[in-house]
Design a protein around this motif. Structure first.
Motif, short mmCIF file in Angstrom:
data_model
loop_
_atom_site.label_atom_id
_atom_site.label_comp_id
_atom_site.label_asym_id
_atom_site.label_seq_id
_atom_site.Cartn_x
_atom_site.Cartn_y
_atom_site.Cartn_z
N ARG A 100 7.98 66.30 13.66
CA ARG A 100 9.09 66.18 12.71
C ARG A 100 9.80 67.51 12.56
NH1 ARG A 100 8.74 63.88 6.44
NH2 ARG A 100 10.94 63.24 6.29
N GLU A 116 15.65 69.08 9.94
CA GLU A 116 17.08 68.75 9.98
C GLU A 116 17.30 67.29 9.56
OE1 GLU A 116 19.35 71.21 10.88
OE2 GLU A 116 17.51 72.40 10.77
N ARG A 117 18.46 67.01 9.00
CA ARG A 117 18.81 65.65 8.61
C ARG A 117 20.16 65.27 9.23
NH1 ARG A 117 14.38 66.13 7.97
NH2 ARG A 117 13.05 65.75 6.14
N LYS A 118 20.55 64.02 9.04
CA LYS A 118 21.78 63.48 9.63
C LYS A 118 21.78 63.70 11.14
CE LYS A 118 24.58 64.08 5.46
NZ LYS A 118 25.81 64.67 4.85
N SER A 171 14.41 58.56 14.03
CA SER A 171 14.62 58.39 12.59
C SER A 171 15.55 59.47 12.08
CB SER A 171 13.28 58.46 11.85
OG SER A 171 13.48 58.59 10.45
N PRO A 172 16.48 59.11 11.18
CA PRO A 172 17.36 60.13 10.60
C PRO A 172 16.60 61.12 9.71
CG PRO A 172 17.69 58.01 9.53
CD PRO A 172 16.81 57.76 10.71
N ASP A 173 15.33 60.82 9.41
CA ASP A 173 14.51 61.72 8.62
C ASP A 173 13.84 62.79 9.47
OD1 ASP A 173 15.11 60.43 6.25
OD2 ASP A 173 13.39 59.10 6.35
N GLY A 174 14.16 62.83 10.76
CA GLY A 174 13.67 63.91 11.60
C GLY A 174 12.42 63.59 12.40
N TYR A 175 11.98 62.33 12.43
CA TYR A 175 10.81 61.97 13.22
C TYR A 175 11.18 61.84 14.70
CZ TYR A 175 8.36 60.96 8.86
OH TYR A 175 7.78 61.07 7.63
#
Length: 381
Positions: A160, A163-165, A115-119
């Protein structure tokens, strides 16, 4: 003049004879007398392929290139190492790597960014009881991580990072996988760094290995070793098929029998953990065993497959619905039960608190009962 010519001819003949004798008997003497040739120290003439030339034969570098950025290294440490219970089969091993002898509380594994949300998906045994978790990204960064939730019954966990992206791996379709399909295993074996190995799918739907409570493994002969736990098993398009979880080995190293948890199972666990912090499953309070042809003949059963109820928890949902030991559970919510694995999975998918209709065979007579589904007790991590 004639005499001088005769002396000259005899001298030449004697010299030539001596040369032949030396060349035959002691050639090394002649090599000493021969001046050494100059060695050319310039570059040797070689041929090199064009830089745009494609690799010969099949190459999976595009698939590996798409998948590798999403696979991370996981470093976890514990203040008090948890005592591991003895396995029913010591040759079935979960393969996270232990740290140095001086720091036995350190463990090493792998994970997959989904996931781009860091999962990040990984194995429960990689982060189980960890006090501190760090994640090494493919670009060289090391960042802290927190546990979102764990599911010991499938040996999956979700952590998690802030960081993002992030590079995210696409989820594949393990239900379409077939024996013989080429797969890649990506992880960090023995801490040497990110590594890709290749093999094929050796089997699907493996269960009764007594590794996890819920089992539906993809088996592969791709080399998998310590530190690969939680890493990715991907198809030739670079899509995630499963989370590498265990190996069968007599030595602890890869012998070509590895097991991965299908991404369909991992996705269901991920959704439950993100939404509720844990996985909630249905439960009716029975113990069962598979009906074998021998068991069917022994009890005079008409069925040669299915799940026979071996025990009923007193006061549990099945007990309240009137189920008895010796009954055969043949259907759950209209779906046929062919084995205890089917039964466990079908009941686990039921919503606790709801009612469901189950088909039971008693003394070769079929009937239906309505059962109020309970919540499956969570096992100790």
């Amino acid at each position: 003049m004639r005499r001088l010519w005769l002396v000259f001819a005899q001298t030449i003949t004697i010299a030539f004879g001596l040369y032949l004798v030396l060349a035959t008997v002691r050639p090394d003497w002649l090599q000493r007398l021969t001046p050494a040739r100059r060695i050319d120290t310039g570059p040797a003439p070689v041929l090199q392929a064009a830089s745009t030339m494609k690799p010969a034969g099949a190459s999976f570098r595009d698939a590996a290139g798409r998948a590798m950025p999403s696979v991370v290294n996981i470093f976890s440490s514990k203040s008090r190492p948890k005592q591991q219970s003895a396995s029913k089969d010591e040759q079935l091993r979960r393969f996270f790597g232990d740290g140095s002898p001086e720091r036995q509380s350190a463990s090493l594994g792998s994970g997959v960014i989904v996931s781009p949300d860091g999962y990040i998906l990984t194995n429960n045994h990689v982060v189980d009881d960890a006090d501190d978790i760090e994640v090494g990204l493919a670009d060289g960064r090391t960042v802290p991580a927190k546990i979102v939730g764990t599911d010991p019954e499938t040996d999956l966990a979700v952590i998690r990072i802030a960081e993002r992206k992030l590079p995210v791996m696409l989820l594949g379709h393990p239900e379409h996988a077939r024996v013989g399909d080429v797969v890649l295993a990506i992880g960090n074996p023995f801490g040497v760094g990110q590594t890709v190995t290749m093999g094929i799918i050796s089997a699907v739907g493996r269960n009764n290995l007594h590794i996890n409570h819920f089992e539906n493994f993809i088996q592969t002969d791709a080399a998998i070793n310590f530190g690969n736990s939680g890493g990715a098993l991907v198809d030739t398009s670079g899509n995630l098929l499963g989370i590498n979880s265990a190996i069968y080995s007599q030595t602890g190293g890869s012998v070509g029998i590895g097991f991965a948890i299908p991404v369909t199972t991992a996705k269901a666990v991920l959704d439950e953990i993100v939404a509720h912090g844990q996985v909630t499953r249905g439960w009716i309070g029975i113990e069962s065993q598979d009906i074998t042809p021998e068991l069917a003949n022994s009890f005079g059963l008409d069925r040669k497959s299915g799940a026979i109820i071996a025990g009923v928890v007193r006061g549990g949902p099945a007990d309240k619905a009137g189920m008895l030991p010796g009954d055969i559970l043949s259907g759950v919510d209209g779906k046929q039960v062919t084995s205890t694995t089917d039964m466990l999975n079908l009941i686990a998918q039921l919503t606790p608190g709801g009612k469901t209709r189950m088909t039971v065979i008693r003394k070769n007579r079929e009937s239906t009962v309505d059962v109020t589904v309970g919540k499956r007790p969570r096992i100790a991590d």
